[in-house]
Design an enzyme around this catalytic site. Structure first.
Site, PDB file in Angstrom:
ATOM      1  N   PHE A 189       2.616  -2.182   7.562  1.00  0.00           N
ATOM      2  CA  PHE A 189       2.732  -1.301   8.734  1.00  0.00           C
ATOM      3  C   PHE A 189       1.405  -1.221   9.509  1.00  0.00           C
ATOM      4  CE2 PHE A 189       2.038   3.482   9.336  1.00  0.00           C
ATOM      5  CZ  PHE A 189       2.342   3.460  10.684  1.00  0.00           C
TER       6      PHE A 189
ATOM      7  N   ASP B  12      -1.502 -11.141   1.731  1.00  0.00           N
ATOM      8  CA  ASP B  12      -0.468 -10.129   1.485  1.00  0.00           C
ATOM      9  C   ASP B  12       0.557 -10.691   0.508  1.00  0.00           C
ATOM     10  OD1 ASP B  12       1.868  -8.295   1.945  1.00  0.00           O
ATOM     11  OD2 ASP B  12       0.591  -7.513   3.533  1.00  0.00           O
TER      12      ASP B  12
ATOM     13  N   LEU C 154       3.553  -9.528   0.309  1.00  0.00           N
ATOM     14  CA  LEU C 154       4.852  -9.259   0.950  1.00  0.00           C
ATOM     15  C   LEU C 154       5.731  -8.347   0.091  1.00  0.00           C
ATOM     16  CD1 LEU C 154       5.574 -12.793   2.511  1.00  0.00           C
ATOM     17  CD2 LEU C 154       4.398 -10.843   3.529  1.00  0.00           C
TER      18      LEU C 154
ATOM     19  N   ALA D 127      -2.357  -2.292  -0.725  1.00  0.00           N
ATOM     20  CA  ALA D 127      -2.184  -1.297  -1.784  1.00  0.00           C
ATOM     21  C   ALA D 127      -0.717  -0.917  -1.822  1.00  0.00           C
ATOM     22  CB  ALA D 127      -3.026  -0.041  -1.503  1.00  0.00           C
TER      23      ALA D 127
ATOM     24  N   TYR E 117      -2.471   7.123  -7.736  1.00  0.00           N
ATOM     25  CA  TYR E 117      -2.789   6.613  -6.392  1.00  0.00           C
ATOM     26  C   TYR E 117      -4.125   7.176  -5.915  1.00  0.00           C
ATOM     27  CZ  TYR E 117      -2.448   6.106  -1.288  1.00  0.00           C
ATOM     28  OH  TYR E 117      -2.714   5.824   0.038  1.00  0.00           O
TER      29      TYR E 117
ATOM     30  N   LYS F 192      -7.824   5.297  -5.372  1.00  0.00           N
ATOM     31  CA  LYS F 192      -8.512   5.281  -4.069  1.00  0.00           C
ATOM     32  C   LYS F 192      -9.938   5.812  -4.231  1.00  0.00           C
ATOM     33  CE  LYS F 192      -5.335   3.785  -1.113  1.00  0.00           C
ATOM     34  NZ  LYS F 192      -5.484   2.467  -0.454  1.00  0.00           N
TER      35      LYS F 192
ATOM     36  N   ASN G 265      -2.023  11.238   7.479  1.00  0.00           N
ATOM     37  CA  ASN G 265      -0.704  10.584   7.506  1.00  0.00           C
ATOM     38  C   ASN G 265      -0.495   9.809   8.799  1.00  0.00           C
ATOM     39  OD1 ASN G 265      -0.636  12.685   5.410  1.00  0.00           O
ATOM     40  ND2 ASN G 265       1.455  11.963   5.154  1.00  0.00           N
TER      41      ASN G 265
ATOM     42  N   PHE H 149      12.048  17.458   0.308  1.00  0.00           N
ATOM     43  CA  PHE H 149      11.585  17.835  -1.027  1.00  0.00           C
ATOM     44  C   PHE H 149      10.719  19.077  -0.902  1.00  0.00           C
ATOM     45  CE2 PHE H 149      11.868  13.053  -1.227  1.00  0.00           C
ATOM     46  CZ  PHE H 149      13.124  13.054  -1.813  1.00  0.00           C
TER      47      PHE H 149
HETATM   48  P1  NAD Z   1       2.328  -0.784   3.812  1.00  0.00           P
HETATM   49  O1  NAD Z   1       3.064  -0.705   2.521  1.00  0.00           O
HETATM   50  O2  NAD Z   1       3.118  -1.080   5.035  1.00  0.00           O
HETATM   51  O3  NAD Z   1       1.130  -1.825   3.726  1.00  0.00           O
HETATM   52  C1  NAD Z   1       0.555  -2.269   2.526  1.00  0.00           C
HETATM   53  C2  NAD Z   1       0.541  -3.792   2.566  1.00  0.00           C
HETATM   54  O4  NAD Z   1      -0.121  -4.266   1.389  1.00  0.00           O
HETATM   55  C3  NAD Z   1       1.942  -4.398   2.550  1.00  0.00           C
HETATM   56  O5  NAD Z   1       2.008  -5.442   3.498  1.00  0.00           O
HETATM   57  C4  NAD Z   1       2.099  -4.927   1.130  1.00  0.00           C
HETATM   58  O6  NAD Z   1       2.981  -6.035   1.074  1.00  0.00           O
HETATM   59  C5  NAD Z   1       0.676  -5.278   0.796  1.00  0.00           C
HETATM   60  N1  NAD Z   1       0.372  -5.243  -0.641  1.00  0.00           N
HETATM   61  C6  NAD Z   1       0.676  -4.265  -1.537  1.00  0.00           C
HETATM   62  N2  NAD Z   1       0.215  -4.585  -2.765  1.00  0.00           N
HETATM   63  C7  NAD Z   1      -0.404  -5.795  -2.619  1.00  0.00           C
HETATM   64  C8  NAD Z   1      -1.063  -6.650  -3.516  1.00  0.00           C
HETATM   65  N3  NAD Z   1      -1.190  -6.343  -4.814  1.00  0.00           N
HETATM   66  N4  NAD Z   1      -1.573  -7.812  -3.041  1.00  0.00           N
HETATM   67  C9  NAD Z   1      -1.438  -8.154  -1.732  1.00  0.00           C
HETATM   68  N5  NAD Z   1      -0.818  -7.384  -0.838  1.00  0.00           N
HETATM   69  C10 NAD Z   1      -0.308  -6.212  -1.274  1.00  0.00           C
HETATM   70  O7  NAD Z   1       1.561   0.596   3.939  1.00  0.00           O
HETATM   71  P2  NAD Z   1       0.569   1.137   5.073  1.00  0.00           P
HETATM   72  O8  NAD Z   1       1.041   2.504   5.394  1.00  0.00           O
HETATM   73  O9  NAD Z   1       0.401   0.141   6.149  1.00  0.00           O
HETATM   74  O10 NAD Z   1      -0.782   1.298   4.226  1.00  0.00           O
HETATM   75  C11 NAD Z   1      -1.915   0.479   4.420  1.00  0.00           C
HETATM   76  C12 NAD Z   1      -3.074   1.070   3.618  1.00  0.00           C
HETATM   77  O11 NAD Z   1      -3.412   2.356   4.139  1.00  0.00           O
HETATM   78  C13 NAD Z   1      -2.796   1.279   2.134  1.00  0.00           C
HETATM   79  O12 NAD Z   1      -3.978   0.992   1.420  1.00  0.00           O
HETATM   80  C14 NAD Z   1      -2.481   2.749   2.031  1.00  0.00           C
HETATM   81  O13 NAD Z   1      -2.765   3.265   0.738  1.00  0.00           O
HETATM   82  C15 NAD Z   1      -3.425   3.293   3.077  1.00  0.00           C
HETATM   83  N6  NAD Z   1      -3.042   4.599   3.596  1.00  0.00           N
HETATM   84  C16 NAD Z   1      -1.908   4.718   4.339  1.00  0.00           C
HETATM   85  C17 NAD Z   1      -1.569   5.963   4.851  1.00  0.00           C
HETATM   86  C18 NAD Z   1      -0.339   6.180   5.694  1.00  0.00           C
HETATM   87  O14 NAD Z   1      -0.085   7.318   6.076  1.00  0.00           O
HETATM   88  N7  NAD Z   1       0.441   5.145   5.998  1.00  0.00           N
HETATM   89  C19 NAD Z   1      -2.413   7.060   4.614  1.00  0.00           C
HETATM   90  C20 NAD Z   1      -3.529   6.901   3.806  1.00  0.00           C
HETATM   91  C21 NAD Z   1      -3.868   5.644   3.333  1.00  0.00           C
HETATM   92  C1  UD1 Z   2       1.092   9.647   2.653  1.00  0.00           C
HETATM   93  C2  UD1 Z   2       1.047   8.131   2.433  1.00  0.00           C
HETATM   94  C3  UD1 Z   2      -0.053   7.804   1.461  1.00  0.00           C
HETATM   95  C4  UD1 Z   2      -1.344   8.429   1.979  1.00  0.00           C
HETATM   96  C5  UD1 Z   2      -1.217   9.947   2.212  1.00  0.00           C
HETATM   97  C6  UD1 Z   2      -2.472  10.510   2.878  1.00  0.00           C
HETATM   98  C7  UD1 Z   2       3.045   6.748   2.563  1.00  0.00           C
HETATM   99  C8  UD1 Z   2       4.321   6.320   1.916  1.00  0.00           C
HETATM  100  N1  UD1 Z   2       2.323   7.664   1.891  1.00  0.00           N
HETATM  101  O1  UD1 Z   2       1.434  10.314   1.417  1.00  0.00           O
HETATM  102  O2  UD1 Z   2      -0.213   6.376   1.378  1.00  0.00           O
HETATM  103  O3  UD1 Z   2      -2.404   8.152   1.109  1.00  0.00           O
HETATM  104  O4  UD1 Z   2      -0.140  10.144   3.120  1.00  0.00           O
HETATM  105  O5  UD1 Z   2      -2.273  11.811   3.309  1.00  0.00           O
HETATM  106  O6  UD1 Z   2       2.701   6.285   3.620  1.00  0.00           O
HETATM  107  N2  UD1 Z   2       9.283  13.987   1.940  1.00  0.00           N
HETATM  108  C9  UD1 Z   2      10.520  14.583   2.046  1.00  0.00           C
HETATM  109  N3  UD1 Z   2      11.619  13.777   2.143  1.00  0.00           N
HETATM  110  C10 UD1 Z   2      11.535  12.396   2.134  1.00  0.00           C
HETATM  111  C11 UD1 Z   2      10.250  11.818   2.011  1.00  0.00           C
HETATM  112  C12 UD1 Z   2       9.145  12.645   1.918  1.00  0.00           C
HETATM  113  O7  UD1 Z   2      10.639  15.804   2.067  1.00  0.00           O
HETATM  114  O8  UD1 Z   2      12.572  11.732   2.228  1.00  0.00           O
HETATM  115  C13 UD1 Z   2       8.094  14.881   1.858  1.00  0.00           C
HETATM  116  C14 UD1 Z   2       7.185  14.620   0.675  1.00  0.00           C
HETATM  117  O9  UD1 Z   2       7.607  15.271  -0.474  1.00  0.00           O
HETATM  118  C15 UD1 Z   2       5.856  15.178   1.223  1.00  0.00           C
HETATM  119  C16 UD1 Z   2       5.933  14.856   2.713  1.00  0.00           C
HETATM  120  O10 UD1 Z   2       7.295  14.619   3.006  1.00  0.00           O
HETATM  121  O11 UD1 Z   2       5.814  16.563   1.041  1.00  0.00           O
HETATM  122  C17 UD1 Z   2       5.117  13.621   3.083  1.00  0.00           C
HETATM  123  O12 UD1 Z   2       5.488  12.575   2.210  1.00  0.00           O
HETATM  124  P1  UD1 Z   2       5.017  11.062   2.436  1.00  0.00           P
HETATM  125  O13 UD1 Z   2       5.369  10.607   3.797  1.00  0.00           O
HETATM  126  O14 UD1 Z   2       5.516  10.278   1.264  1.00  0.00           O
HETATM  127  O15 UD1 Z   2       3.436  11.195   2.493  1.00  0.00           O
HETATM  128  P2  UD1 Z   2       2.285  11.657   1.506  1.00  0.00           P
HETATM  129  O16 UD1 Z   2       2.769  11.939   0.115  1.00  0.00           O
HETATM  130  O17 UD1 Z   2       1.550  12.715   2.244  1.00  0.00           O
END
Ligand code: NAD
Ligand code: UD1
Length: 309
Positions: free
Chosen positions: A14, A34, A36, A79, A146, A150, A175, A207
């Site tokens: 993403f 990646d 995938l 990750a 997790y 980190k 987020n 949840f």
């Molecule tokens: P995402 O799942 O879309 O992206 C993670 C990518 O890493 C995917 O393309 C997946 O295929 C790849 N991947 C996972 N494990 C791997 C491995 N062992 N080797 C190679 N590739 C691997 O999720 P995202 O939301 O784009 O997250 C990107 C990064 O940002 C992650 O490190 C996540 O922990 C961090 N992060 C995301 C959020 C959020 O809100 N989305 C918040 C805090 C931190």
């Molecule tokens: C998210 C990120 C994580 C990141 C963190 C930083 C994802 C999947 N997770 O975790 O990588 O490190 O922010 O703040 O991107 N919920 C529901 N119903 C659902 C799904 C979720 O109620 O169907 C609730 C969860 O219980 C939680 C909230 O929504 O209370 C957010 O959940 P989620 O989007 O999974 O994010 P984080 O746990 O905050």
């Protein structure tokens, strides 16, 4: 910077694929590593000759070492992003979420690459936020594998900075949401799940009581910061929160979706997830001091872009 090569681990995911587009548009060459697992080929413009996809695992040290050769910077995003997945399977997620980071450090040392941008998380603060915004000095209280992975990764990047001259820019993302966030697993980001289900008229499960808060940032705003972190002359010391110091309850999120779509399917409230964080809100003064921030994309505008992707 045109033609400089940036390695993006997790670049098919993403956040990664949105960054790929931005860097290609700026003239960079991009190499994606990646496995995938959640990322997709279809997120990437594979017909662009400046983009290379290496399919493989960041837990494979030799592969990461090869991937780093020739890069001017690394953005380490690979990750398992789901907090809940790490609760269910700490051993396998540790390979991606910690061993992968250590392999990136070592690969960079070997290849002589200095700049690395690392995606850490607000999860490192645990439940220390209460209702207030969290600054970077707030005590760390990782509640899940997790978050522990980190935080440990942050420490290793800092060790390689002191010992081997790496230039880590360590971001604690709050987020992030927007187009290409994969809604297909129950562990996906809440906005991607709620948006897809609302659009398809499928029931939505909250949840907990829906009063938990998150500091949601649109992915385009994050990408603007990530590009600066790749390009800036000097890496700021210490971790930096990435959020807007703005909170939304899940109930407010559902309200915004219903205003955009016109109606909502049935919403049920069930037990909170174990290890779930109640309130999360970024104090972003450090971010604002080191980076030129875009105008925050309003939640509803970001949701509309996501729904129309
Ligand atoms: P995402 O799942 O879309 O992206 C993670 C990518 O890493 C995917 O393309 C997946 O295929 C790849 N991947 C996972 N494990 C791997 C491995 N062992 N080797 C190679 N590739 C691997 O999720 P995202 O939301 O784009 O997250 C990107 C990064 O940002 C992650 O490190 C996540 O922990 C961090 N992060 C995301 C959020 C959020 O809100 N989305 C918040 C805090 C931190
Ligand atoms: C998210 C990120 C994580 C990141 C963190 C930083 C994802 C999947 N997770 O975790 O990588 O490190 O922010 O703040 O991107 N919920 C529901 N119903 C659902 C799904 C979720 O109620 O169907 C609730 C969860 O219980 C939680 C909230 O929504 O209370 C957010 O959940 P989620 O989007 O999974 O994010 P984080 O746990 O905050």
């Amino acid at each position: 910077m045109s033609d400089a090569l940036v390695l993006i681990t997790g670049g098919a995911g993403f956040i990664g694929s949105n960054l790929v587009d931005a860097l290609l548009a700026k003239g960079y060459a991009v190499r994606v590593l990646d496995n995938l697992s959640t990322g997709k080929r279809s997120n990437l413009p594979l017909d662009n000759p400046r983009l290379q996809l290496l399919e493989g695992d960041v837990a494979d040290a030799a592969l990461v070492a090869r991937a780093a050769v020739g890069a001017t910077a690394v953005v380490h995003l690979a990750a398992v992003a789901s907090v809940q997945a790490s609760v269910d399977d700490p051993v396998s997620t540790h390979q991606s979420n910690f061993v992968g980071s250590l392999n990136v450090c070592e690969a960079m040392r070997q290849a002589g690459v200095k700049r690395v941008v690392f995606a850490s998380s607000a999860a490192v603060y645990g439940n220390n936020g209460e209702d207030d915004s969290i600054d970077e000095q707030t005590a760390k209280a990782p509640l899940t594998p997790y978050a522990s992975d980190k935080l440990a990764s942050e420490h290793y990047f800092d060790f390689y900075r002191r010992q081997h001259g790496l230039e880590p820019v360590i971001f604690r993302f709050f987020n992030i949401f927007g187009p290409r966030q994969d809604p297909s697993s129950p562990y996906s980001g809440v906005i991607s799940i709620f948006s897809e289900r609302a659009q398809k008229g499928l029931p939505i499960a909250v949840f907990g009581d829906g009063e938990q808060t998150r500091d949601f940032m649109y992915v385009g705003d994050l990408v603007a910061v990530l590009v600066q972190a790749v390009e800036m002359a000097e890496a700021p010391l210490g971790a930096i929160n990435v959020g807007w110091n703005r909170t939304t309850t899940l109930k407010q999120l559902l309200q915004a979706l219903s205003e955009i779509i016109g109606s909502l399917p049935a919403v049920s409230y069930t037990e909170p997830r174990s290890g779930d964080i109640r309130h999360s809100r970024a104090n972003n003064q450090r971010l604002a001091a080191s980076f030129t921030l875009p105008e925050p994309t309003p939640l509803k505008v970001g949701l509309e872009k996501l729904l129309n992707q």
